[in-house]
Design an enzyme around this catalytic site. Structure first.
Site, PDB file in Angstrom:
ATOM      1  N   GLU A   1     -12.902 -59.897 -13.293  1.00 27.36           N
ATOM      2  CA  GLU A   1     -12.485 -58.574 -13.749  1.00 27.36           C
ATOM      3  C   GLU A   1     -11.259 -58.665 -14.661  1.00 27.36           C
ATOM      4  O   GLU A   1     -10.333 -59.411 -14.388  1.00 27.36           O
ATOM      5  CB  GLU A   1     -12.157 -57.670 -12.549  1.00 27.36           C
ATOM      6  CG  GLU A   1     -13.318 -57.467 -11.592  1.00 27.36           C
ATOM      7  CD  GLU A   1     -14.499 -56.731 -12.237  1.00 27.36           C
ATOM      8  OE1 GLU A   1     -14.318 -56.112 -13.301  1.00 27.36           O
ATOM      9  OE2 GLU A   1     -15.605 -56.805 -11.655  1.00 27.36           O
TER      10      GLU A   1
ATOM     11  N   ARG B   1     -17.683 -43.150  -4.069  1.00 18.94           N
ATOM     12  CA  ARG B   1     -19.039 -42.600  -3.968  1.00 18.94           C
ATOM     13  C   ARG B   1     -19.456 -42.405  -2.518  1.00 18.94           C
ATOM     14  O   ARG B   1     -20.271 -41.561  -2.189  1.00 18.94           O
ATOM     15  CB  ARG B   1     -20.032 -43.516  -4.688  1.00 18.94           C
ATOM     16  CG  ARG B   1     -20.585 -42.896  -5.944  1.00 18.94           C
ATOM     17  CD  ARG B   1     -21.710 -43.694  -6.562  1.00 18.94           C
ATOM     18  NE  ARG B   1     -21.439 -45.121  -6.604  1.00 18.94           N
ATOM     19  CZ  ARG B   1     -22.256 -46.039  -6.089  1.00 18.94           C
ATOM     20  NH1 ARG B   1     -23.379 -45.696  -5.512  1.00 18.94           N
ATOM     21  NH2 ARG B   1     -21.937 -47.331  -6.170  1.00 18.94           N
TER      22      ARG B   1
ATOM     23  N   CYS C   1     -12.440 -52.188  -4.444  1.00 15.00           N
ATOM     24  CA  CYS C   1     -12.133 -53.405  -5.201  1.00 15.00           C
ATOM     25  C   CYS C   1     -11.166 -53.097  -6.343  1.00 15.00           C
ATOM     26  O   CYS C   1     -10.159 -53.795  -6.518  1.00 15.00           O
ATOM     27  CB  CYS C   1     -13.416 -54.057  -5.705  1.00 15.00           C
ATOM     28  SG  CYS C   1     -14.333 -54.813  -4.339  1.00 15.00           S
TER      29      CYS C   1
HETATM   30  N1  PCA Z   1     -16.754 -54.560  -2.601  1.00 13.65           N
HETATM   31  C1  PCA Z   1     -16.462 -53.150  -2.727  1.00 13.65           C
HETATM   32  C2  PCA Z   1     -15.439 -52.859  -1.694  1.00 13.65           C
HETATM   33  C3  PCA Z   1     -15.403 -54.040  -0.792  1.00 13.65           C
HETATM   34  C4  PCA Z   1     -16.171 -55.083  -1.493  1.00 13.65           C
HETATM   35  O1  PCA Z   1     -16.292 -56.266  -1.133  1.00 13.65           O
HETATM   36  C5  PCA Z   1     -16.109 -52.752  -4.145  1.00 13.65           C
HETATM   37  O2  PCA Z   1     -16.628 -53.366  -5.108  1.00 13.65           O
HETATM   38  O3  PCA Z   1     -15.330 -51.805  -4.340  1.00 13.65           O
END
Ligand code: PCA
Length: 200
Positions: free
Chosen positions: A73, A83, A136
């Protein structure tokens, strides 16, 4: 010391490969923590950890259930748009993570180098320009915000991973996955890239 974080499971996700990864990657140089999927608790836990450990780098990990590749990211935005409710039943919609914070933070990891290093291992990886608007993105933003407020100029950022094939093979719907050992190798390569670029 590098701090890596993963997440517990949430919603209809039966288990989260990032909690297993964190447990497996802990070493003398790597501290690991599995964060709750909770807007109320995850930020506080992160802040305590960063203040206590004063890490030389932070790598947050999370599961992206619909994605077939490793995604490094690049940006975290100052917005929550959940959501589904988190594991405490909270579902903030259209609220800033920090009303006093900037609109976004860019990852301070060597993101392109990490993607290239993972791909050299024969593992599919891409740069990503959205970590979503759930936990995340929240944890990536919070980490960069806490480091900013503390004046700790250490590299930090987020990597999304797919389900492990071991998990996917136990599920009743088809989901994209990579073997856990492959995902672990990708994260190790990322840690090496972070260490060598910042000489942690
Ligand atoms: N993925 C989620 C929240 C926890 C995780 O492992 C996300 O992409 O927000």
């Amino acid at each position: 010391m590098i701090l890596i974080t993963g997440f517990e499971s949430w919603g209809d996700v039966p288990s989260n490969p990032t909690s297993e990864l964190v447990e497996q990657l802990v070493s003398d140089e790597v501290a690991g923590e599995v964060l709750p999927v909770s807007f109320r608790r995850a930020g506080e836990r992160l802040e305590n950890l960063i203040r206590e450990l004063r890490p030389e780098a932070v790598l947050n990990l999370g599961l992206a259930p619909e994605r077939p590749v490793i995604r490094v990211e690049r940006v975290a935005i100052n917005l929550i748009d959940a959501r589904i409710p988190d594991n405490d039943g909270d579902q903030p919609v259209d609220v800033p993570i920090d009303p006093d914070g900037p609109t976004c933070y860019l990852s301070t990891l060597p993101t392109r180098e990490i993607v290239e290093a993972i791909r050299r291992e024969g593992i599919p990886a891409f740069l990503s320009y959205s970590a979503g608007t759930y936990l995340c993105n929240y944890v990536m933003y919070k980490t960069l915000r806490i480091l900013d407020i503390m004046g700790l100029g250490v590299p930090a950022g987020f990597i999304h991973v797919p389900y492990s094939s071991e998990m996917a093979s136990k599920m009743n719907k088809p989901v994209p996955s990579l073997p856990l050992a492959t995902i672990k190798r990708a994260v190790q390569v990322a840690l090496d890239a972070i260490t060598s670029s910042s000489r942690v």
